[in-house]
Design a protein around this motif. Structure first.
Motif, short mmCIF file in Angstrom:
data_model
loop_
_atom_site.label_atom_id
_atom_site.label_comp_id
_atom_site.label_asym_id
_atom_site.label_seq_id
_atom_site.Cartn_x
_atom_site.Cartn_y
_atom_site.Cartn_z
N GLY A 1 0.82 -1.21 0.00
CA GLY A 1 0.00 0.00 0.00
C GLY A 1 0.85 1.25 0.00
O GLY A 1 2.06 1.20 -0.23
N PRO A 2 0.24 2.40 0.27
CA PRO A 2 0.98 3.66 0.23
C PRO A 2 2.23 3.61 1.10
O PRO A 2 2.19 3.05 2.19
CB PRO A 2 -0.03 4.68 0.79
N PRO A 3 3.36 4.17 0.65
CA PRO A 3 3.53 4.96 -0.59
C PRO A 3 4.03 4.13 -1.77
O PRO A 3 4.45 4.71 -2.79
CB PRO A 3 4.59 5.97 -0.17
N ILE A 4 4.04 2.80 -1.67
CA ILE A 4 4.60 1.96 -2.73
C ILE A 4 3.83 2.18 -4.03
O ILE A 4 2.60 2.14 -4.05
CB ILE A 4 4.58 0.47 -2.32
N GLN B 1 -5.69 9.99 -3.36
CA GLN B 1 -6.06 11.37 -3.06
C GLN B 1 -5.04 12.03 -2.12
O GLN B 1 -5.38 12.67 -1.13
CB GLN B 1 -7.47 11.44 -2.45
N ARG B 2 -3.77 11.83 -2.49
CA ARG B 2 -2.69 12.43 -1.72
C ARG B 2 -1.70 13.06 -2.69
O ARG B 2 -1.49 12.56 -3.80
CB ARG B 2 -1.98 11.38 -0.86
N PRO B 3 -1.05 14.16 -2.31
CA PRO B 3 -0.07 14.80 -3.20
C PRO B 3 1.09 13.86 -3.49
O PRO B 3 1.61 13.19 -2.59
CB PRO B 3 0.39 16.02 -2.39
N LYS B 4 1.50 13.82 -4.75
CA LYS B 4 2.58 12.90 -5.13
C LYS B 4 3.89 13.28 -4.45
O LYS B 4 4.71 12.40 -4.15
CB LYS B 4 2.73 12.84 -6.64
N GLU B 5 4.11 14.56 -4.20
CA GLU B 5 5.34 14.98 -3.52
C GLU B 5 5.40 14.42 -2.09
O GLU B 5 6.46 14.01 -1.61
CB GLU B 5 5.43 16.51 -3.48
N GLU B 6 4.25 14.40 -1.44
CA GLU B 6 4.19 13.88 -0.06
C GLU B 6 4.49 12.38 -0.06
O GLU B 6 5.23 11.89 0.79
CB GLU B 6 2.79 14.15 0.51
N GLN C 1 6.11 10.68 -2.37
CA GLN C 1 7.50 10.48 -2.79
C GLN C 1 8.44 10.65 -1.61
O GLN C 1 9.36 9.85 -1.41
CB GLN C 1 7.86 11.47 -3.90
N GLU C 2 8.21 11.68 -0.80
CA GLU C 2 9.04 11.91 0.37
C GLU C 2 8.88 10.79 1.41
O GLU C 2 9.84 10.36 2.04
CB GLU C 2 8.69 13.27 1.00
N GLU C 3 7.67 10.29 1.55
CA GLU C 3 7.42 9.20 2.49
C GLU C 3 8.20 7.94 2.09
O GLU C 3 8.81 7.28 2.93
CB GLU C 3 5.91 8.89 2.54
N GLN C 4 8.20 7.63 0.79
CA GLN C 4 8.94 6.45 0.35
C GLN C 4 10.45 6.68 0.49
O GLN C 4 11.18 5.75 0.85
CB GLN C 4 8.60 6.07 -1.09
N ARG C 5 10.90 7.89 0.24
CA ARG C 5 12.32 8.17 0.39
C ARG C 5 12.77 7.93 1.84
O ARG C 5 13.82 7.33 2.10
CB ARG C 5 12.62 9.62 -0.01
N GLN C 6 11.96 8.38 2.80
CA GLN C 6 12.29 8.19 4.20
C GLN C 6 12.35 6.71 4.57
O GLN C 6 13.23 6.27 5.31
CB GLN C 6 11.27 8.92 5.08
N ILE C 7 11.41 5.93 4.02
CA ILE C 7 11.39 4.49 4.30
C ILE C 7 12.63 3.82 3.72
O ILE C 7 13.28 3.00 4.38
CB ILE C 7 10.10 3.85 3.73
N GLU C 8 12.98 4.19 2.49
CA GLU C 8 14.17 3.60 1.85
C GLU C 8 15.44 3.96 2.63
O GLU C 8 16.32 3.10 2.82
CB GLU C 8 14.29 4.11 0.41
N GLU C 9 15.51 5.19 3.14
CA GLU C 9 16.68 5.61 3.92
C GLU C 9 16.76 4.84 5.24
O GLU C 9 17.84 4.41 5.67
CB GLU C 9 16.62 7.11 4.19
N ALA C 10 15.62 4.67 5.89
CA ALA C 10 15.60 3.94 7.16
C ALA C 10 15.99 2.48 6.94
O ALA C 10 16.75 1.90 7.73
CB ALA C 10 14.22 4.03 7.80
N ALA C 11 15.49 1.87 5.87
CA ALA C 11 15.83 0.47 5.57
C ALA C 11 17.32 0.32 5.29
O ALA C 11 17.95 -0.65 5.72
CB ALA C 11 15.01 -0.02 4.38
N LYS C 12 17.90 1.31 4.61
CA LYS C 12 19.33 1.27 4.33
C LYS C 12 20.14 1.38 5.62
O LYS C 12 21.14 0.66 5.80
CB LYS C 12 19.69 2.42 3.38
N MET C 13 19.70 2.26 6.53
CA MET C 13 20.37 2.42 7.81
C MET C 13 20.33 1.13 8.61
O MET C 13 21.27 0.77 9.32
CB MET C 13 19.71 3.54 8.60
N LEU C 14 19.21 0.39 8.48
CA LEU C 14 19.05 -0.87 9.20
C LEU C 14 19.74 -2.04 8.51
O LEU C 14 19.71 -3.15 9.02
CB LEU C 14 17.55 -1.18 9.35
N CYS C 15 20.36 -1.77 7.37
CA CYS C 15 21.03 -2.82 6.58
C CYS C 15 20.05 -3.85 6.06
O CYS C 15 20.36 -5.04 5.97
CB CYS C 15 22.14 -3.50 7.38
#
Length: 611
Positions: free
Chosen positions: A302-305, A315-320, A322-336
């Motif tokens: 589901g969102p933001p995938i 019914q959500r702004p694409k910029e919002e 996009q930023e949500e998925q970026r944060q998830i990807e960064e957190a996953a990278k930090m967690l290895c």
């Protein structure tokens, strides 16, 4: 002068009185038998549900286990029924109390238990018309309307195929917000990436589970899910899950750690669960990382995938997004974590087996490691922004997925936590002794209660689970056991319970459990009252047991005889039928068994007791 009484008249009156008393005794005996037969206490749906469940609710067989201790008591305290408005009362997740707390970070949806002066000291009634749930697997798809009479989900989630109201039952088609083609098709898609079929994945944490259809459909694939969702505006989500016979508790990811041990789950899952995974520097993903085994999988559906395609539908702004998925990807990278799959609205990450070596290569300025906290110390412990992988590596060197056997072999294999000596006082030999002891105990229980493995009891709780021996000895596709490890237990054994392929939770029995009334068909308590004696009121614990036990549900309490006599005195004022029995090894063993059956009664109705 008064006339002398005629002896013949006295004899006549005595005969009439004896006849009347005998007649009343016969009447009440027949009435009691009629009530217990199932007629009069529910409707035709109840008869249809219970006709194949194995017989009379008075299931205690006439064995020569009766103890001979003097348990005569003074006048007992009788507990009255609570008002009908309390039929779904959940003390630590009460809606009215919740609304007095801040909404930030879901604080108001967390546990907030009533103070001593506000505790209810009455018996929670079942709703009028309550009936025994359908046996599994029929219960997966059908729930009696009378047991959870709330239709809001059938309206709010109508197009998503969660639940449908059909006359006097709810039907669960197996749909979900993110799996419109049904849970089985959705699981097939996950199984193309995750080794679900071969027993590698056995335990799953489903966050924001809804009505727990994922857990319901994973059962046939030998995967057991611990599902949780908050008690929110969608009335009865977790209640529906438990009525279906699916493990679930009321819970939320907020400001405190979830009540599960580190490295417990083979897989964690979120299907549009509305948890802000990227917020607060990824602290919710860190908590998932804590409970996920190395090599385990995290699924986000589901969102933001796939936000580029779906942002208009959501019914959500694409910029919002996009930023949500970026944060998830960064957190996953930090967690290895390694991303293994993304297709449509499903993304799958895998926690690395060698996460410690991965972290050592990262920039220390980006990662803070926990130095002193116990990763299994979670009861009311605040979430923090510290990773604990390094501390895990030193504390539990052999508890990765590679050290676990596939299920069902892992059920009786020595758990890695035991093999590595991580649980003080529990060696591999002690573990085997414990397993053998519980096989023997459960064999005795099955002689006492003939319905124990018949399918009559689906939802079972072990209130003081230890190493999970009771649940392992009961293991069956017909049932599941919630293994509770008290927070005051001498040893923290819940991690080993999960390594056996079982599920459970930490809890302090001085407080109410995070579930709805009538959640469990059978409750087992081994040494629990000795553990809590003089720590909190035993009356409160017994009233909580009554709250979460279904009408005509059973209780098995194993403890020292002096403690059981205290317990039986309290139970004497509750609507339970009880019997005290000797230990299976004979009357000279000080440990005894108290068996009880909760009587059928509903709000405003009659009990099966003459009390």
């Amino acid at each position: 002068m008064a006339p002398k009484p005629n002896p013949g008249d006295n004899r006549t009156r005595s005969s009439i009185q004896i006849f009347i008393v005998a007649g009343l005794c016969c009447f009440f005996y027949i009435l009691g038998a009629w009530q217990r037969s199932g007629f009069g206490k529910a409707d035709n749906l109840a008869m249809e549900i219970t006709k194949n469940t194995g017989g009379d609710c008075n299931i205690i067989s006439n064995l020569n286990f009766e103890t001979h201790h003097d348990d005569s008591v003074s006048e007992k305290k009788v507990f009255k029924p609570c008002a009908p408005k309390y039929t779904d009362y959940t003390p630590c997740q009460d809606q009215r109390r919740a609304m007095t707390f801040p909404r930030d970070n879901m604080i108001y949806r967390e546990r907030h238990c009533p103070p001593e002066e506000e505790k209810l000291h009455c018996l929670i009634p079942a709703p009028k018309g309550y009936v025994t749930p359908f046996p599994w697997p029929k219960s997966r798809d059908y729930v009696p309307y009378a047991n959870a009479p709330y239709k809001s989900l059938t309206v709010e989630k109508a197009i998503q195929n969660w639940v449908q109201y059909e006359g006097n039952v709810f039907r669960f088609p197996g749909g979900g917000t993110q799996f419109p083609q049904g849970a089985d098709k959705y699981i097939d898609q996950l199984a193309s990436v995750i080794p679900i079929k071969n027993g590698t994945v056995r335990t799953l944490l489903d966050t924001g589970c809804g009505v727990a259809s994922l857990g319901a459909y994973l059962w046939s694939r030998n995967v057991i899910a611990m599902s949780f969702a908050p008690r929110d505006s969608h009335e009865a989500q977790v209640q529906f899950a438990l009525e279906r016979g699916v493990p679930a508790v009321i819970g939320v990811l907020g400001t405190i750690k979830v009540p599960y041990p580190s490295r417990a789950f083979d897989m964690a899952h979120c299907s549009r669960c509305l948890i802000p995974w990227g917020a607060n520097d990824g602290k919710y993903l860190m908590e998932v990382d804590r409970v996920l085994r190395p090599g385990g999988y995290w699924v986000l559906s589901g969102p933001p995938i796939n936000w580029k395609v779906n942002y208009k539908a959501w019914q959500r702004p694409k910029e919002e997004l996009q930023e949500e998925q970026r944060q998830i990807e960064e957190a996953a990278k930090m967690l290895c974590w390694e991303k293994k799959y993304e297709k449509g609205e499903i993304a799958i990450w895998q926690k690395r087996m060698d996460g410690d070596s991965c972290h050592s290569k990262q920039d220390e300025s980006q990662v803070t490691f926990c130095k002193s906290s116990d990763p299994d110390d979670v009861w009311y412990v605040p979430l923090d922004l510290q990773l604990t992988n390094r501390q895990f590596e030193s504390a539990y060197p052999d508890t990765s997925s590679s050290a676990l056997k596939n299920f069902p072999e892992r059920l009786y294999a020595v758990p890695p936590r035991v093999a590595s000596g991580s649980i003080p006082g529990v060696s591999a030999e002690k573990y085997q002794e414990d397993s053998n002891k519980w096989k023997k105990h459960v064999k005795a229980y099955k002689r006492i209660n003939r319905l124990l493995d018949s399918g009559r009891y689906r939802n079972i709780m072990d209130m003081n689970a230890g190493l999970g021996g009771f649940a392992a000895a009961l293991q069956s596709p017909k049932l599941w056991v919630m293994n509770v490890v008290p927070t005051i237990a001498e040893r923290s054994t819940l991690g080993a319970v999960y390594e056996r392929g079982l599920i459970g939770i930490y809890h302090d029995w001085c407080e109410a459990f995070s579930t709805y009334p009538r959640s469990y068909d059978l409750i087992h308590a081994n040494g629990l009252f000795s553990l809590y004696n003089k720590k909190c009121n035993l009356e409160d614990i017994l009233l909580e047991m009554d709250r979460i036990l279904r009408p005509e549900g059973a209780v098995i309490i194993r403890d020292e005889v002096d403690v059981l006599i205290k317990v039986k005195k309290i139970i004497g004022g509750m609507r339970w039928d009880t019997k005290m029995m000797d230990h299976e090894d004979g009357p000279l063993v000080p440990e005894k068994i108290l068996v009880a059956v909760k009587q059928y009664w509903v709000a405003g109705g009659n009990s099966t007791s003459t009390q």
